[in-house]
Scaffold this motif. Structure first.
Motif, PDB file in Angstrom:
ATOM      1  N   PRO A 120      10.761  12.279   1.960  1.00 29.96           N
ATOM      2  CA  PRO A 120      11.893  11.158   1.435  1.00 29.96           C
ATOM      3  C   PRO A 120      11.876  11.320  -0.162  1.00 29.96           C
ATOM      4  CG  PRO A 120      10.309  10.088   3.109  1.00 29.96           C
ATOM      5  CD  PRO A 120       9.710  11.540   2.512  1.00 29.96           C
ATOM      6  N   SER A 121      11.095  11.632  -0.886  1.00 32.38           N
ATOM      7  CA  SER A 121      11.149  11.681  -2.333  1.00 32.38           C
ATOM      8  C   SER A 121      12.107  12.764  -2.707  1.00 32.38           C
ATOM      9  CB  SER A 121       9.916  12.104  -2.795  1.00 32.38           C
ATOM     10  OG  SER A 121       9.331  13.540  -2.567  1.00 32.38           O
ATOM     11  N   THR A 122      12.482  13.785  -1.705  1.00 34.39           N
ATOM     12  CA  THR A 122      13.478  14.786  -2.036  1.00 34.39           C
ATOM     13  C   THR A 122      14.828  14.340  -1.818  1.00 34.39           C
ATOM     14  OG1 THR A 122      13.185  15.948   0.075  1.00 34.39           O
ATOM     15  CG2 THR A 122      11.739  16.651  -1.642  1.00 34.39           C
ATOM     16  N   SER A 123      14.819  13.396  -1.011  1.00 33.30           N
ATOM     17  CA  SER A 123      16.293  12.762  -0.494  1.00 33.30           C
ATOM     18  C   SER A 123      16.880  11.665  -1.178  1.00 33.30           C
ATOM     19  CB  SER A 123      16.287  12.368   0.948  1.00 33.30           C
ATOM     20  OG  SER A 123      15.739  13.466   1.821  1.00 33.30           O
ATOM     21  N   SER A 124      15.802  11.153  -2.297  1.00 35.40           N
ATOM     22  CA  SER A 124      16.266   9.777  -3.047  1.00 35.40           C
ATOM     23  C   SER A 124      17.225  10.329  -4.413  1.00 35.40           C
ATOM     24  CB  SER A 124      14.960   9.259  -3.593  1.00 35.40           C
ATOM     25  OG  SER A 124      15.381   8.503  -4.770  1.00 35.40           O
ATOM     26  N   SER A 125      18.325   9.554  -4.632  1.00 35.70           N
ATOM     27  CA  SER A 125      18.767   9.633  -5.718  1.00 35.70           C
ATOM     28  C   SER A 125      18.412   9.711  -7.005  1.00 35.70           C
ATOM     29  CB  SER A 125      19.916   8.688  -5.799  1.00 35.70           C
ATOM     30  OG  SER A 125      19.598   7.416  -5.983  1.00 35.70           O
ATOM     31  N   ASN A 126      17.092   9.108  -7.102  1.00 36.33           N
ATOM     32  CA  ASN A 126      16.446   9.386  -8.258  1.00 36.33           C
ATOM     33  C   ASN A 126      15.236  10.691  -8.205  1.00 36.33           C
ATOM     34  OD1 ASN A 126      17.262   6.945  -9.420  1.00 36.33           O
ATOM     35  ND2 ASN A 126      15.858   5.864  -7.757  1.00 36.33           N
ATOM     36  N   SER A 127      15.615  11.434  -7.448  1.00 33.36           N
ATOM     37  CA  SER A 127      14.642  12.502  -7.054  1.00 33.36           C
ATOM     38  C   SER A 127      14.808  13.517  -8.316  1.00 33.36           C
ATOM     39  CB  SER A 127      15.096  13.566  -5.857  1.00 33.36           C
ATOM     40  OG  SER A 127      14.538  14.811  -5.812  1.00 33.36           O
ATOM     41  N   PRO A 128      13.576  14.214  -8.802  1.00 27.56           N
ATOM     42  CA  PRO A 128      13.840  15.202  -9.923  1.00 27.56           C
ATOM     43  C   PRO A 128      14.523  16.656  -9.481  1.00 27.56           C
ATOM     44  CG  PRO A 128      11.672  15.077  -9.014  1.00 27.56           C
ATOM     45  CD  PRO A 128      12.351  13.951  -8.389  1.00 27.56           C
ATOM     46  N   LEU A 129      14.601  16.541  -8.382  1.00 32.45           N
ATOM     47  CA  LEU A 129      15.037  17.951  -7.640  1.00 32.45           C
ATOM     48  C   LEU A 129      16.674  17.899  -7.876  1.00 32.45           C
ATOM     49  CD1 LEU A 129      13.307  18.459  -4.357  1.00 32.45           C
ATOM     50  CD2 LEU A 129      12.777  19.293  -6.506  1.00 32.45           C
ATOM     51  N   ILE A 130      17.267  19.275  -8.138  1.00 31.45           N
ATOM     52  CA  ILE A 130      18.754  19.527  -8.130  1.00 31.45           C
ATOM     53  C   ILE A 130      18.968  19.441  -7.018  1.00 31.45           C
ATOM     54  CG2 ILE A 130      20.412  20.896  -9.218  1.00 31.45           C
ATOM     55  CD1 ILE A 130      18.623  21.966 -11.209  1.00 31.45           C
ATOM     56  N   ASP A 131      20.050  18.628  -6.331  1.00 32.50           N
ATOM     57  CA  ASP A 131      20.597  18.696  -5.176  1.00 32.50           C
ATOM     58  C   ASP A 131      21.584  19.885  -4.724  1.00 32.50           C
ATOM     59  OD1 ASP A 131      21.380  18.160  -2.497  1.00 32.50           O
ATOM     60  OD2 ASP A 131      22.701  16.370  -3.075  1.00 32.50           O
ATOM     61  N   PHE A 132      20.963  20.840  -3.832  1.00 30.67           N
ATOM     62  CA  PHE A 132      21.951  21.769  -3.378  1.00 30.67           C
ATOM     63  C   PHE A 132      21.967  21.743  -1.783  1.00 30.67           C
ATOM     64  CE2 PHE A 132      20.691  23.975  -7.541  1.00 30.67           C
ATOM     65  CZ  PHE A 132      22.095  24.084  -8.061  1.00 30.67           C
ATOM     66  N   ASN A 133      21.571  20.290  -1.301  1.00 30.93           N
ATOM     67  CA  ASN A 133      21.511  20.148   0.218  1.00 30.93           C
ATOM     68  C   ASN A 133      22.201  19.093   0.745  1.00 30.93           C
ATOM     69  OD1 ASN A 133      19.683  20.122   2.406  1.00 30.93           O
ATOM     70  ND2 ASN A 133      19.084  18.084   1.605  1.00 30.93           N
ATOM     71  N   SER A 134      22.524  17.995   0.042  1.00 30.97           N
ATOM     72  CA  SER A 134      23.296  17.102   1.005  1.00 30.97           C
ATOM     73  C   SER A 134      24.741  17.398   0.689  1.00 30.97           C
ATOM     74  CB  SER A 134      23.102  15.501   0.118  1.00 30.97           C
ATOM     75  OG  SER A 134      23.979  15.826  -1.136  1.00 30.97           O
ATOM     76  N   ASN A 135      25.408  16.587   1.707  1.00 30.38           N
ATOM     77  CA  ASN A 135      26.591  16.736   1.948  1.00 30.38           C
ATOM     78  C   ASN A 135      27.431  15.801   1.171  1.00 30.38           C
ATOM     79  OD1 ASN A 135      26.212  18.540   4.082  1.00 30.38           O
ATOM     80  ND2 ASN A 135      26.277  16.911   5.525  1.00 30.38           N
ATOM     81  N   ASP A 136      26.988  15.313   0.135  1.00 29.85           N
ATOM     82  CA  ASP A 136      27.559  14.189  -0.827  1.00 29.85           C
ATOM     83  C   ASP A 136      28.277  15.107  -1.965  1.00 29.85           C
ATOM     84  OD1 ASP A 136      28.037  12.115  -2.307  1.00 29.85           O
ATOM     85  OD2 ASP A 136      26.274  12.228  -3.647  1.00 29.85           O
ATOM     86  N   TYR A 137      29.470  15.803  -1.336  1.00 35.86           N
ATOM     87  CA  TYR A 137      30.024  17.049  -2.051  1.00 35.86           C
ATOM     88  C   TYR A 137      30.655  16.538  -3.462  1.00 35.86           C
ATOM     89  CZ  TYR A 137      29.673  19.209   2.385  1.00 35.86           C
ATOM     90  OH  TYR A 137      29.359  19.987   3.356  1.00 35.86           O
ATOM     91  N   LEU A 138      31.324  15.160  -3.521  1.00 37.05           N
ATOM     92  CA  LEU A 138      31.874  14.465  -4.622  1.00 37.05           C
ATOM     93  C   LEU A 138      30.855  13.772  -5.507  1.00 37.05           C
ATOM     94  CD1 LEU A 138      35.451  13.555  -3.331  1.00 37.05           C
ATOM     95  CD2 LEU A 138      34.852  15.710  -4.662  1.00 37.05           C
ATOM     96  N   SER A 139      29.684  13.602  -5.117  1.00 34.40           N
ATOM     97  CA  SER A 139      28.385  13.128  -5.756  1.00 34.40           C
ATOM     98  C   SER A 139      28.822  11.557  -6.047  1.00 34.40           C
ATOM     99  CB  SER A 139      28.240  13.727  -7.277  1.00 34.40           C
ATOM    100  OG  SER A 139      27.777  15.111  -7.087  1.00 34.40           O
ATOM    101  N   LEU A 140      29.716  11.039  -5.226  1.00 35.14           N
ATOM    102  CA  LEU A 140      30.092   9.806  -5.351  1.00 35.14           C
ATOM    103  C   LEU A 140      28.819   8.637  -4.966  1.00 35.14           C
ATOM    104  CD1 LEU A 140      33.503   9.430  -3.423  1.00 35.14           C
ATOM    105  CD2 LEU A 140      32.859   9.498  -5.814  1.00 35.14           C
ATOM    106  N   SER A 141      27.782   9.338  -4.446  1.00 30.80           N
ATOM    107  CA  SER A 141      26.790   8.495  -4.238  1.00 30.80           C
ATOM    108  C   SER A 141      26.093   7.917  -5.757  1.00 30.80           C
ATOM    109  CB  SER A 141      25.475   8.774  -3.244  1.00 30.80           C
ATOM    110  OG  SER A 141      25.145  10.152  -4.014  1.00 30.80           O
TER     111      SER A 141
END
Length: 464
Positions: A30-51
């Motif tokens: 779950p920590s890798t899926s949080s918006s506060n995750s320190p990871l750079i997101d190359f995984n989610s479908n949040d294409y426009l980063s609206l989240s």
């Protein structure tokens, strides 16, 4: 459950088999899926980063506070037709330039609902071999489960062969006493390829001049990114009047939940009466409807193209068009990684881009895609390597993709920067070099995450 029972033994054996073949699915940390995750997101479908949009968040909270209905939905749409639900459907019918619209709880429910009931006895369904699992599930529950046919992915010659054969073999198709439904995705979620929609509608009109060949387009991964105001690739090509039904989802680029089928009033009324995935489920909550409505506010008034983000390192996107920035990153990633793989003599059997990305993006007849598969027979080690460098890109294996088509699927986002993409490219190349000869591994394996990235950068810069 008794661990020694027959049921437990069967379930455990099935999971053990998947473990042995390295295809067992597990939920990510779950920590890798949080918006506060320190990871750079190359995984989610949040294409426009609206989240991550502070503007969308504030707009949603304000609209939520002013809404007369917020909690729950009261039950099925056939029991409680909420004002917010009806208003959003009316708005979406106008936005997508369709006769009418019908909400579903998810894109999966929408596809299952449509394909399980709309095709009638004697009809046939043709689909791209890479079509989403939800379409398969819908067909299996339909009257035409024995009359389904696939064609090779995006192959117009193979589609023509299938359509002509069906027309020759089935007299009812020639006389328009039965119908043919053709199911495609405008943008395929695993490969990042585009259906040639113009060619498909022209072919349907040619082979079925009596207009009994119907196209159904899943726009799940195109919504918000392509076409005027993000209305999708059907609208981008001006084909709204040549498509029977379009599916648009809210949970990807729009950072909300739910889906809508835009179609004609007859299909909508039929779905209300026969689509079990709509009839026998509690509808989306009012809060879900308000969230989706807010996302469409941003598409319609253009503010989705001028979003203020929370992360400081992407503040430069404030005045940029998000979809344009996203697609520029996509072009940059493919056009930068491709020559590096060649110059470093990395074999295609270890890491490669798919065939449709072997040429420069600028020479393609299609726009760039935010979905880029990095093909490798070792997707889990590559994904783990990138994770250690604070980048989240997930491995995809059979049965999600065909055997021999394993990959790390890279999903780019408007919130990514060019620097982020450079780090990803360096990480992929570094992993390939380490796998080939161990040179990078000797330097990298001794360091923590920050030092590891520095080592990768240094080694690659000296080599490149």
């Amino acid at each position: 459950m008794d661990p020694k029972s027959a049921l437990a033994s069967c379930l455990q054996a099935a999971l053990a088999s998947r473990d042995e073949r390295w295809i067992r699915r597990r939920l990510p940390d779950p920590s890798t899926s949080s918006s506060n995750s320190p990871l750079i997101d190359f995984n989610s479908n949040d294409y426009l980063s609206l989240s991550d949009s502070s503007k969308l968040r504030s707009h949603f909270l304000n609209k939520l506070a002013a809404a007369p209905d917020v909690l729950g939905s009261g039950g099925s749409r056939l029991l409680v037709n909420g004002r917010a639900h009806a208003a959003l459907e009316a708005r979406l019918a106008e936005f997508f330039r369709a006769d009418t619209a019908l909400l579903f709880n998810s894109g999966f429910d929408a596809n299952v609902g449509f394909f399980s009931c709309v095709p009638q006895a004697g009809d046939v369904v043709v689909y791209d071999e890479y079509i989403h699992a939800s379409v398969h599930d819908g067909i299996r529950s339909s009257r035409v489960r024995e009359s389904q046919y696939s064609f090779s992915h995006n192959s117009m010659p193979d589609l023509r062969r299938v359509l002509r054969r069906l027309r020759e073999e089935k007299a009812a198709l020639r006389t328009a006493e039965s119908s043919l439904f053709l199911s495609v995705e405008s943008l395929y979620s695993m490969d990042g390829t585009f259906a040639p929609l113009q060619e498909i509608v022209d072919m349907l009109d040619e082979i079925f001049p009596m207009k009994n060949g119907y196209l159904v387009v899943d726009e799940a991964h195109s919504t918000g990114i392509y076409g005027p105001q993000g209305r999708g690739r059907v609208a981008m090509l001006g084909l709204e009047n040549r498509v029977l039904a379009r599916l648009h989802t809210f949970g990807k680029a729009l950072a909300a939940t739910g889906a809508v089928v835009v179609t004609n009033t007859l299909i909508r009324d039929y779905l209300l009466n026969y689509a079990r995935s709509l009839i026998y489920t509690t509808s989306l909550s009012y809060a879900n409807i308000i969230a989706a409505d807010c996302s469409f506010d941003m598409l319609i008034d253009g503010t989705a193209q001028h979003v203020t983000f929370l992360p400081a390192d992407i503040s430069k996107l404030m005045m940029a068009q998000l979809s344009n920035h996203l697609l520029e990153l996509s072009t940059y990633f493919a056009d930068t990684l491709r020559p590096l793989l060649t110059s470093q003599n990395i074999p295609a059997t270890l890491v490669s881009l798919p065939s449709h990305l072997q040429l420069r993006q600028s020479s393609s007849s299609y726009p760039p895609s935010p979905i880029i598969p990095v093909l490798t027979p070792h997707p889990r080690p590559l994904s783990a390597y990138l994770l250690a460098l604070s980048m989240n890109a997930r491995p995809i294996t059979w049965p999600t993709v065909p055997k021999g088509k394993d990959r790390v699927r890279v999903c780019l986002h408007a919130g990514n920067t060019k620097s982020d993409v450079d780090r990803l490219i360096k990480g992929i190349v570094a992993w390939a070099l380490e796998t080939m000869n161990g040179d990078v591994g000797k330097e990298v394996g001794k360091r923590d995450r920050r030092s590891r990235q520095d080592a990768v950068n240094g080694i690659l810069e000296s080599k490149l």
